[in-house]
Structure formats: structure tokens, C-alpha cells
Design a protein around this motif. Structure first.
Motif: not given
Length: 629
Positions: A202-203, A321-324, A340-343
Motif C-alpha cells: 500500500t502507498p 521510509m526516508d527514501i519514499q 501520516y505514514r509511509p507505504g
């Protein structure tokens, strides 16, 4: 503590909700067991219902007496009819929904359903009487409740031994911030049911206050009052505030940062071994699969009418998450991005669906039904359709009377289930119109024509739905009869035909001959034929729906009749039952692959055998000859 029910449904997702409602509405004393009553029918991924082929499934669920269409209409914040520029066989309704309101609308539906109770707990063991044949007795929960039942429907989604992935970090869970279910898979597979692992993802979820919308292209919804449910006059588009979606594209700077994180991607460092969905790949999979692409489309979608949370469709990812986040900040619209949150990705257990009957009952454990993602599918709609079929058949089994099975020319749900139990899955199954060989018969406009009378006959569809269909059916037939008999004089209609831009008539014809022309339809012809305009204006509350259905039936009459003839030929093979007639391993005239596949799947009919991959037409001819003997 011991509880006793006819049917127990394990899991409160889209499959579980439809299964529980269907079972209870059929008269079975039903219990829905869910881990969190505040997340009933949670939209774990995209806050939308419908789409290509999926929209047809939702119409079918509604026509049968299910609830997904009505809940969607009540919580819709944008509606679109996809593929409207193509033929009606592939028109597909799709709605963005308010995620929170969708949950609470479903909760109210469950609360108001007679014969249905809810128990908040986690199933950890399937209770089975092993002899003489494994037979369901009920379930046990982590809090020590023993729930006895004649049938159990497992709709556990992605929770069975679920494992979440973000970069190299792994946490057990069935969904973000929710626990995985341990033990239940093992209590099922010890009786011979095969399981394996699948993956989905999920994204990222975005705070809309950090988005520069001037850098995005707006994507508005339909103004025309479409809806999913045939009963929902009160929930036509516009009940809630209607919101746009937005589109944009990635760029090379985004891609460069994403590629820099591939070494830590669970998909490419060996951390994830299972197969993900081919038709909804992660953004990192897109980069690896299509390295020549300079950009990929993204769709920013609202999660509700009164929340800042937005869903970035097309950016499913399990990268760190930092890459996203850093990659997204390379896009002008997201330069000040807050999330709010990463994929994330999730791995989970599923069961081999070739071990199921078309009723979705296990061939191995009597009284056990499996529905939804535990059968290897993906998507809310596919899950809900299975849930309804599983719930109906569980209730019928308790009654000891009959089964409810839909054919491939009768519904997309029938296509879905036949594909699962006949062909199995080696990747998450997603429905497309191209999977249905009779898609001209399986249009989104005629689901009630195909299914409502059947559902009413077994007590699933209620009288209000049946009465409305009979009224609609009579009106459609009245319109068809009028068009078949109404004479058109060339000299009276030709000025209008020239104005519309189609060839004038040389002599008089019946109205249905004009409607068959691509350039002509009820709307532009009714302006010049007062009798047609008057006919189409009744009944007032449903005139668009009825007119559309009647026009499609008239305009595509030849194609529809031809496809019905093809379907009828296949029904002849469906009537030849072969289950239990052969020991396939002893038939040397069959190919080796055919012997293996036929033995494994043990098809009910010759038609089902013909759809098994690896079973050739010559193998079917061998069986036909042997049946003749």
C-alpha cells in the motif's frame, strides 16, 4: 465459555461482512468474529470501490441482495463511469468513498441485520472432528471462547501470519498497527489443506495541507446521478460533499532517489520471497521492470470529506521510509511534503483454492468455507463477492437443502470463483473484463436481470428488490416492444438525421433499426419523436437507469443473441457430470499433464475440465468418448 451458532464468520473485512449478512438474511443464526469492531470493512488500501470489472461485481452483489453497493452509495465522495468511450460491455462504475463513514455505515448495517451477532475476539484455532471425514465443529479464540457451529467461513484477509515490511524492518502484523493472527493457518493445514504465501502493499498517506495543488491536474467526478445500488434513490451522487481527485507524474529525480534505495528494498534484497500482484506493482517494481520510462502517473485521492489524509495511488512501496519521502519531495507538488505514514508491504498466508468446490466449501474439511484474500485474490470487490457466495452456501448447508452456484455466463462472480477452483493461482488474482468470455452478457447495467430472480428464489434478495426488478423488467420490455413496432417515415425523420450527421433513410423502417446506428440514441431521437420522449419519462424516479438498459439491449441485440448461443453450447458440457466417474491415472490415452491436473482438481463437469490449464481439446474428446461408452 461456549457459544452455539449455525454459522461463524471469522474476519470483519469486506468478505466477512457480506458473508455474515448473507448468512443471517438467509435465516441462519450467525456470529461475526472480528478483532476490532471499530474497523469493520476497513479499506486497507485505496478508499475506493469498483473499477474495471470490479464495478460489475459490486452491481452483482447488489442485485443478489448484498450490501456493498448500498454502503458505497451512502458514503460516496466521487463517482465515475470508466470506459464510457468504449462499448457498454466494459463500462465500469467506480466510486471514491469516505473511509471513516464507510466503516460506520457498514457497522450500522450489521447492527440492524436480524439473526446476526458480533463478537470482538481473535480466532486462533479451527475445531474439527477428524473422523470419519474431517468436519467443522467451530472455532476457539485467544480469550478462551469456544464457539460451536455447523459451518465456519474464514475471511481473514492478510492477517494469517502477516508480516509487514518497510525497508529492512519487519514487524508481525495483519495491517499497519494491527496484530497478525498466529495458529489459525496451522490448525487448518494439518488436515491436508495446502497453504502458501503472497505479498501485497500500500502507498504512503499524505497530509493535504502540505500539497501544492497548483502543480497537479484536477480530475473531477461525474455530474450524472450514477449509483451502485438499484435501490438507492436516496443515495445518488451528491449526498456527501463531492470532491475531486488529482493527477501528476514522477520524474527522473524521483527515480534516481528510489533506485538508490533498491539495496534495502525487501522486494530485491531477498527479504520477501512471495509473489506480489502483477497488475498493481510497487513503484520500485515499475522502475526495475520499465527502466526506459521517464515518468509514471500518480493519482492523489481524498480519504474523506472532512479529513486531511490523502492516498497516493500508484506509489505503493516497501522502500525505507526516508527514501519514499525524499523521492516524493522531488516533485513540485510535494516539495513541502508531510506524511501520516509511509507505504509498506505485507506477506500473508493463503490457501490453494483448487481444494474448494464452487460453493467455496472445502473439499477436505466438511463445513469449512473460505472467502476473500485467503483464496489468493486481491481487491475489496472480489473478496465481497466471494464472501456473499460463501455465506449463502454456509446457510444453505445448515438448512440441508441445496447449493448456490453461478455460471460463467451469469456473473463475474461466477467467472472469479470458477477461475479460482479450476485454475488456481500463482499470484494475487485480480478480475478484469478480459477474463470473462461472455462479457457482452455480463454488463454493469443488467446485473439485476441476471441475478435478482435467482436470489429471491432462495430468500437472499428481499421483496422490495424483487418488486422493483419486476417493475423495471416490465418497463424495459414495454420500451423494447414500442421500438420494435413503431414505424418511422423517411420524409419525417430525414431532416433530423441529417442534422445529427447520419445517413438519411431511403424508405420507412421500425424505430429499433434507427437505434442500432452508432450515431443515434434515445436522447437525440426523443427530441424528434414525441411518442418516444413520453414513453421514456416513466417511471420518473428511475427513467435514466431504465432507458439506458433498454437502449443497450436494443442497440446490441445481435451481439447479445450471438453470445447467448455460444454460452448455450458450453452449457451442454456443463450438464455432463464426470466427478467420480473416472480414475484418471489409469486412462493412458490422456496426456500425462491432463492425468495429473484432472486427478488433482477432480472437476465436477466436462466444461470445468475443459478450462483446466494443461487439459487439451483432445483430452476432452477422450473423456467424451468414454462417457458415451
Amino acid at each position: 465459555m461456549i457459544l452455539k451458532y449455525d454459522v461463524v464468520v471469522v474476519g470483519g473485512g469486506h468478505a466477512g461482512c457480506e458473508a455474515a449478512c448473507a448468512s443471517a438474511n438467509m435465516g441462519a443464526k450467525t456470529l461475526l468474529v472480528t478483532m476490532d469492531m471499530n474497523k469493520i470493512a476497513q479499506m486497507s488500501c485505496n478508499p475506493a470501490v469498483g473499477g474495471i470489472a470490479k464495478g460489475q461485481i459490486v452491481r452483482e452483489i447488489d442485485a443478489l441482495g448484498g450490501q456493498m453497493g448500498r454502503v458505497t452509495d451512502a458514503t460516496c465522495i466521487q463517482f465515475r463511469m470508466l470506459n464510457i468511450g468504449k462499448g457498454p460491455a466494459v463500462w465500469s462504475p467506480r466510486a471514491q468513498c469516505d473511509r471513516g463513514k464507510f466503516i460506520w455505515k457498514w457497522r450500522s448495517v450489521l447492527d440492524e441485520t436480524p439473526n446476526l451477532d458480533i463478537w470482538q475476539d481473535q480466532a486462533c484455532e479451527l475445531m474439527v472432528e477428524p473422523l470419519p471425514k474431517p468436519t467443522v465443529k467451530g472455532i476457539r479464540t485467544i480469550w478462551g471462547a469456544e464457539i460451536q457451529a455447523r459451518c465456519v467461513v474464514i475471511t481473514a484477509g492478510t492477517f494469517l501470519n502477516g508480516l509487514l515490511h518497510i525497508g529492512r524492518k519487519m514487524i508481525a502484523g495483519g495491517r499497519i498497527a494491527e496484530p497478525a493472527v498466529a495458529g489459525l493457518t496451522e490448525s487448518i493445514t494439518k488436515y491436508g489443506i495446502r497453504s502458501a504465501r503472497m505479498k501485497t502493499g500500500t502507498p504512503v498517506r499524505i497530509d493535504k495541507r502540505s500539497v501544492d495543488f497548483s502543480e497537479l491536474e484536477v480530475q473531477p467526478g461525474e455530474e450524472r446521478p450514477y449509483r451502485f445500488s438499484y435501490l438507492n434513490d436516496e443515495y445518488r451522487t451528491g449526498k456527501l460533499k463531492q470532491l475531486p481527485c488529482w493527477t501528476c507524474n514522477t520524474n527522473e529525480r524521483v527515480h534516481a532517489i528510489l533506485r538508490s534505495g533498491l539495496a534495502d528494498s525487501p522486494l530485491y534484497n531477498g527479504q520477501i520471497q512471495s509473489i506480489g500482484p502483477r497488475y498493481c506493482p510497487s513503484i520500485e517494481t515499475k522502475l526495475v521492470t520499465f527502466p526506459e520510462r521517464e515518468k509514471h502517473p500518480l493519482f492523489l485521492e481524498p480519504e474523506g470529506e472532512d479529513t486531511n489524509e490523502m492516498y497516493l495511488n500508484g506509489f505503493s512501496s516497501s522502500l525505507p521510509m526516508d527514501i519514499q519521502i525524499e523521492a516524493l519531495k522531488q516533485m513540485p507538488a510535494f516539495r513541502n511534503l508531510k506524511v501520516y505514514r509511509p507505504g509498506y508491504a505485507i506477506e500473508y498466508d493463503f490457501f490453494d483454492p483448487t481444494q474448494l468446490r464452487h460453493t467455496l466449501e472445502s473439499k477436505v474439511i466438511d463445513g469449512l468455507f473460505l472467502a476473500g484474500q485467503v483464496n489468493g485474490t486481491t481487491g475489496y470487490e472480489e473478496a465481497a463477492g466471494q464472501g456473499l457466495v460463501g455465506g449463502v452456501n454456509a446457510a444453505l448447508k445448515c438448512d440441508g437443502t441445496k447449493t448456490f452456484v453461478m455460471q460463467r455466463d451469469e456473473s463475474y462472480i461466477g467467472v472469479l470463483i470458477d477461475d479460482l477452483v479450476t485454475k488456481g493461482v500463482d499470484e494475487p488474482y485480480r478480475m478484469f473484463t478480459s477474463r470473462a468470455e461472455y462479457r457482452i452478457l455480463l454488463r454493469q447495467d443488467d446485473a439485476d436481470a441476471r441475478l435478482t430472480e435467482r436470489a429471491y428464489a432462495i430468500g437472499l434478495a428481499k421483496k422490495d428488490r424483487f418488486d422493483w426488478w419486476m417493475e423495471k423488467k416490465a418497463t424495459i420490455e414495454k420500451i423494447e416492444s414500442f421500438c420494435k413496432e413503431f414505424p418511422i417515415k423517411a420524409k419525417e425523420i430525414n431532416p433530423a438525421l441529417e442534422q445529427i450527421g447520419t445517413t438519411p433513410l431511403q424508405f420507412g423502417v421500425k424505430l429499433e433499426n434507427l437505434i442500432a446506428r452508432p450515431q443515434l440514441n434515445f436522447k437525440n431521437l426523443s427530441e424528434h419523436i414525441p411518442e418516444l420522449k413520453e414513453l421514456l419519462n416513466t417511471p420518473e424516479n428511475r427513467k435514466e437507469e431504465i432507458a439506458e438498459a433498454a437502449e443497450i439491449r436494443i442497440k446490441y441485440k445481435g451481439y447479445i443473441e450471438r453470445e447467448k448461443q455460444v454460452a448455450e453450447k458450453m452449457h451442454r458440457l456443463e450438464s455432463i457430470r464426470i466427478k467420480g466417474h473416472f480414475d484418471y491415472n489409469t486412462i493412458q490415452s490422456l496426456s500425462t499433464e491432463a492425468r495429473q491436473k484432472l486427478t488433482s482438481i477432480d472437476p465436477e463437469t466436462l466444461a470445468q475440465a475443459s478450462r483446466i490449464p494443461g487439459v487439451s481439446p483432445s483430452d476432452i474428446n477422450v473423456l467424451l468418448v468414454m462417457m458415451g461408452r
